[in-house]
Design a protein around this motif. Structure first.
Motif, PDB file in Angstrom:
ATOM      1  N   VAL A 220       0.863  -1.183   0.000  1.00  0.00           N
ATOM      2  CA  VAL A 220       0.000   0.000   0.000  1.00  0.00           C
ATOM      3  C   VAL A 220       0.898   1.232   0.000  1.00  0.00           C
ATOM      4  O   VAL A 220       1.974   1.242   0.595  1.00  0.00           O
ATOM      5  CB  VAL A 220      -0.939   0.054   1.227  1.00  0.00           C
ATOM      6  CG1 VAL A 220      -1.795  -1.204   1.314  1.00  0.00           C
ATOM      7  CG2 VAL A 220      -0.182   0.263   2.522  1.00  0.00           C
ATOM      8  N   THR A 221       0.432   2.277  -0.674  1.00  0.00           N
ATOM      9  CA  THR A 221       1.143   3.549  -0.668  1.00  0.00           C
ATOM     10  C   THR A 221       0.204   4.617  -1.195  1.00  0.00           C
ATOM     11  O   THR A 221      -0.922   4.339  -1.629  1.00  0.00           O
ATOM     12  CB  THR A 221       2.427   3.486  -1.526  1.00  0.00           C
ATOM     13  OG1 THR A 221       3.203   4.663  -1.291  1.00  0.00           O
ATOM     14  CG2 THR A 221       2.094   3.372  -3.004  1.00  0.00           C
ATOM     15  N   HIS A 222       0.646   5.851  -1.137  1.00  0.00           N
ATOM     16  CA  HIS A 222      -0.046   6.936  -1.834  1.00  0.00           C
ATOM     17  C   HIS A 222       1.004   7.840  -2.443  1.00  0.00           C
ATOM     18  O   HIS A 222       2.164   7.842  -2.034  1.00  0.00           O
ATOM     19  CB  HIS A 222      -0.963   7.713  -0.887  1.00  0.00           C
ATOM     20  CG  HIS A 222      -0.251   8.504   0.168  1.00  0.00           C
ATOM     21  ND1 HIS A 222       0.414   9.699  -0.096  1.00  0.00           N
ATOM     22  CD2 HIS A 222      -0.080   8.289   1.491  1.00  0.00           C
ATOM     23  CE1 HIS A 222       0.942  10.170   1.018  1.00  0.00           C
ATOM     24  NE2 HIS A 222       0.677   9.331   1.992  1.00  0.00           N
ATOM     25  N   ARG A 223       0.619   8.588  -3.436  1.00  0.00           N
ATOM     26  CA  ARG A 223       1.553   9.484  -4.131  1.00  0.00           C
ATOM     27  C   ARG A 223       1.164  10.936  -3.898  1.00  0.00           C
ATOM     28  O   ARG A 223       1.311  11.786  -4.777  1.00  0.00           O
ATOM     29  CB  ARG A 223       1.579   9.155  -5.623  1.00  0.00           C
ATOM     30  CG  ARG A 223       1.907   7.686  -5.907  1.00  0.00           C
ATOM     31  CD  ARG A 223       1.879   7.360  -7.386  1.00  0.00           C
ATOM     32  NE  ARG A 223       1.952   5.930  -7.612  1.00  0.00           N
ATOM     33  CZ  ARG A 223       3.073   5.227  -7.640  1.00  0.00           C
ATOM     34  NH1 ARG A 223       4.227   5.841  -7.440  1.00  0.00           N
ATOM     35  NH2 ARG A 223       3.055   3.926  -7.857  1.00  0.00           N
ATOM     36  N   LEU A 224       0.699  11.223  -2.715  1.00  0.00           N
ATOM     37  CA  LEU A 224       0.158  12.548  -2.409  1.00  0.00           C
ATOM     38  C   LEU A 224       1.216  13.445  -1.785  1.00  0.00           C
ATOM     39  O   LEU A 224       2.079  12.973  -1.034  1.00  0.00           O
ATOM     40  CB  LEU A 224      -1.027  12.415  -1.446  1.00  0.00           C
ATOM     41  CG  LEU A 224      -2.163  11.503  -1.904  1.00  0.00           C
ATOM     42  CD1 LEU A 224      -3.168  11.311  -0.776  1.00  0.00           C
ATOM     43  CD2 LEU A 224      -2.852  12.079  -3.135  1.00  0.00           C
ATOM     44  N   GLN A 225       1.113  14.714  -2.071  1.00  0.00           N
ATOM     45  CA  GLN A 225       1.921  15.732  -1.408  1.00  0.00           C
ATOM     46  C   GLN A 225       1.050  16.365  -0.341  1.00  0.00           C
ATOM     47  O   GLN A 225       0.137  17.129  -0.647  1.00  0.00           O
ATOM     48  CB  GLN A 225       2.397  16.787  -2.413  1.00  0.00           C
ATOM     49  CG  GLN A 225       3.349  17.814  -1.826  1.00  0.00           C
ATOM     50  CD  GLN A 225       4.694  17.224  -1.435  1.00  0.00           C
ATOM     51  OE1 GLN A 225       5.247  16.395  -2.153  1.00  0.00           O
ATOM     52  NE2 GLN A 225       5.220  17.652  -0.294  1.00  0.00           N
ATOM     53  N   ILE A 226       1.307  16.030   0.923  1.00  0.00           N
ATOM     54  CA  ILE A 226       0.477  16.532   2.015  1.00  0.00           C
ATOM     55  C   ILE A 226       0.755  18.025   2.207  1.00  0.00           C
ATOM     56  O   ILE A 226       1.921  18.428   2.336  1.00  0.00           O
ATOM     57  CB  ILE A 226       0.760  15.778   3.325  1.00  0.00           C
ATOM     58  CG1 ILE A 226       0.616  14.268   3.121  1.00  0.00           C
ATOM     59  CG2 ILE A 226      -0.170  16.271   4.434  1.00  0.00           C
ATOM     60  CD1 ILE A 226      -0.761  13.792   2.734  1.00  0.00           C
ATOM     61  N   PRO A 227      -0.280  18.866   2.217  1.00  0.00           N
ATOM     62  CA  PRO A 227      -0.040  20.303   2.409  1.00  0.00           C
ATOM     63  C   PRO A 227       0.703  20.599   3.712  1.00  0.00           C
ATOM     64  O   PRO A 227       0.440  19.978   4.742  1.00  0.00           O
ATOM     65  CB  PRO A 227      -1.471  20.885   2.436  1.00  0.00           C
ATOM     66  CG  PRO A 227      -2.287  19.915   1.639  1.00  0.00           C
ATOM     67  CD  PRO A 227      -1.692  18.567   1.943  1.00  0.00           C
ATOM     68  N   LYS A 228       1.617  21.544   3.643  1.00  0.00           N
ATOM     69  CA  LYS A 228       2.453  21.923   4.787  1.00  0.00           C
ATOM     70  C   LYS A 228       1.614  22.358   5.987  1.00  0.00           C
ATOM     71  O   LYS A 228       2.027  22.203   7.152  1.00  0.00           O
ATOM     72  CB  LYS A 228       3.385  23.050   4.362  1.00  0.00           C
ATOM     73  CG  LYS A 228       4.274  23.622   5.469  1.00  0.00           C
ATOM     74  CD  LYS A 228       5.398  22.680   5.818  1.00  0.00           C
ATOM     75  CE  LYS A 228       6.383  23.370   6.764  1.00  0.00           C
ATOM     76  NZ  LYS A 228       7.477  22.457   7.167  1.00  0.00           N
TER      77      LYS A 228
END
Length: 322
Positions: free
Chosen positions: A252-260
């Protein structure tokens, strides 16, 4: 006459709508009464009754219940529309914010939680054992009743963002012992599910309003509420849940850039949780709340998210009990 209807993001098995009719604006929360009653209707009804009680105890912390009713096989209740308020997950996701603004939001959340938790109760002996049986073992049993999730669960070892994570079997005895030995001094009135999307904030009024309460927590501890804020700010549950995750046979993974903004909010919020034993309890609650949600996800057909958050729960437990 109804002028506007907009479907909002709601619970896994309920539907939530913004409705504007005549000179009224309100929120309607609906549930189908003859499907998945334990995780659907019973959850919906307990939320209605908890809101009723909290409207009396905390008139400024929760939206007011307007009415309830039945429409064929659906039940609904209407609550006050909080004009000028937005959920904190959306604010952190979309807004350009200063450190000071995020600090003020965090402080408003703490002020609201402290007011809510100011009503205390004698702790119930043995509640930890009940929590373990119902919120961990029973939730897993209910989730693996769905074959696709059961097949994934049976693998027992996973890859998570390049790390090897053992399934819950590696932590289950430590977890059972933890809850068997858990002795709380007191319990409190709690929200039960204060993820950041269930906390509304007004910049103008600098205060929060809580929505979507939960009444089946087994342990009514402020530590549980703290954990569910961290579930969103530290583990990014709400943001990830709104987006796509990548699921393989055992990965499992995600390719998201979590907002700062989430990191900044978490820094301010978590800095208020200093005592080591409190931090340990909160960490365990954070992990097990990802287990608690599994039946809701699989019954709603969101199997990929159930797989992702199950592995994340096992990762968190591995950090606590390593």
């Amino acid at each position: 006459m109804i002028y506007a209807v907009k479907k909002l993001k709601g619970g896994s098995l309920s539907s939530t709508y913004y409705i504007k009719a005549y000179d009224q604006e309100y929120i309607s929360k609906e549930i189908v009464r003859d499907q998945n009653r334990e995780y659907g209707f019973v959850r919906w009804y307990s939320q209605l009754k908890k809101l009723q009680r909290y409207n009396t105890l905390y008139p400024n912390l929760f939206p007011k219940v307007i009415d309830t009713g039945v429409d064929h096989n659906k039940a609904y209740f209407k609550i006050e529309y909080m004009k000028g308020f937005r959920d904190i997950k959306t604010i952190l996701t979309n807004d350009t914010l200063t450190n000071e603004q995020i600090f003020r939001i965090s402080q408003a959340v703490w002020k609201g939680l402290n007011q809510l938790h100011s009503v205390t109760h004698d702790a119930i002996l043995g509640a930890g054992n009940l929590y373990f049986e119902e919120e961990v073992l029973q939730k897993i049993t209910d989730a693996i009743a769905v074959p696709e999730f059961a097949d994934f669960y049976a693998h027992g070892t996973y890859e998570y963002d390049g790390r090897i994570v053992q399934g819950i079997g590696a932590s289950i005895h430590d977890l059972e012992n933890f809850f068997s030995e858990l002795k709380l001094i007191q319990e409190e009135n709690i929200h039960g599910n204060p993820t950041l999307e269930n906390i509304l904030y007004s910049f103008e009024e600098d205060r929060v309003v809580f929505i979507d309460v939960y009444d089946e927590s087994m342990i009514d501890s402020r530590f549980l509420d703290y954990a569910q804020v961290l579930q969103c700010s530290r583990s990014h549950y709400g943001y990830i849940n709104d987006n796509k995750v990548d699921i393989g046979e055992v990965s499992v993974t995600h390719r998201l850039q979590i907002p700062k903004n989430f990191e900044t909010f978490n820094y301010h919020f978590e800095s208020e949780i200093a005592e080591p034993r409190t931090k340990e309890i909160v960490d365990v609650f954070e992990a097990t709340q990802f287990i608690r949600m599994l039946p809701f996800k699989v019954l709603a057909g969101d199997i990929d998210k159930a797989k992702f958050f199950y592995v994340h729960a096992c990762y968190l437990l591995g950090k606590v009990f390593r």
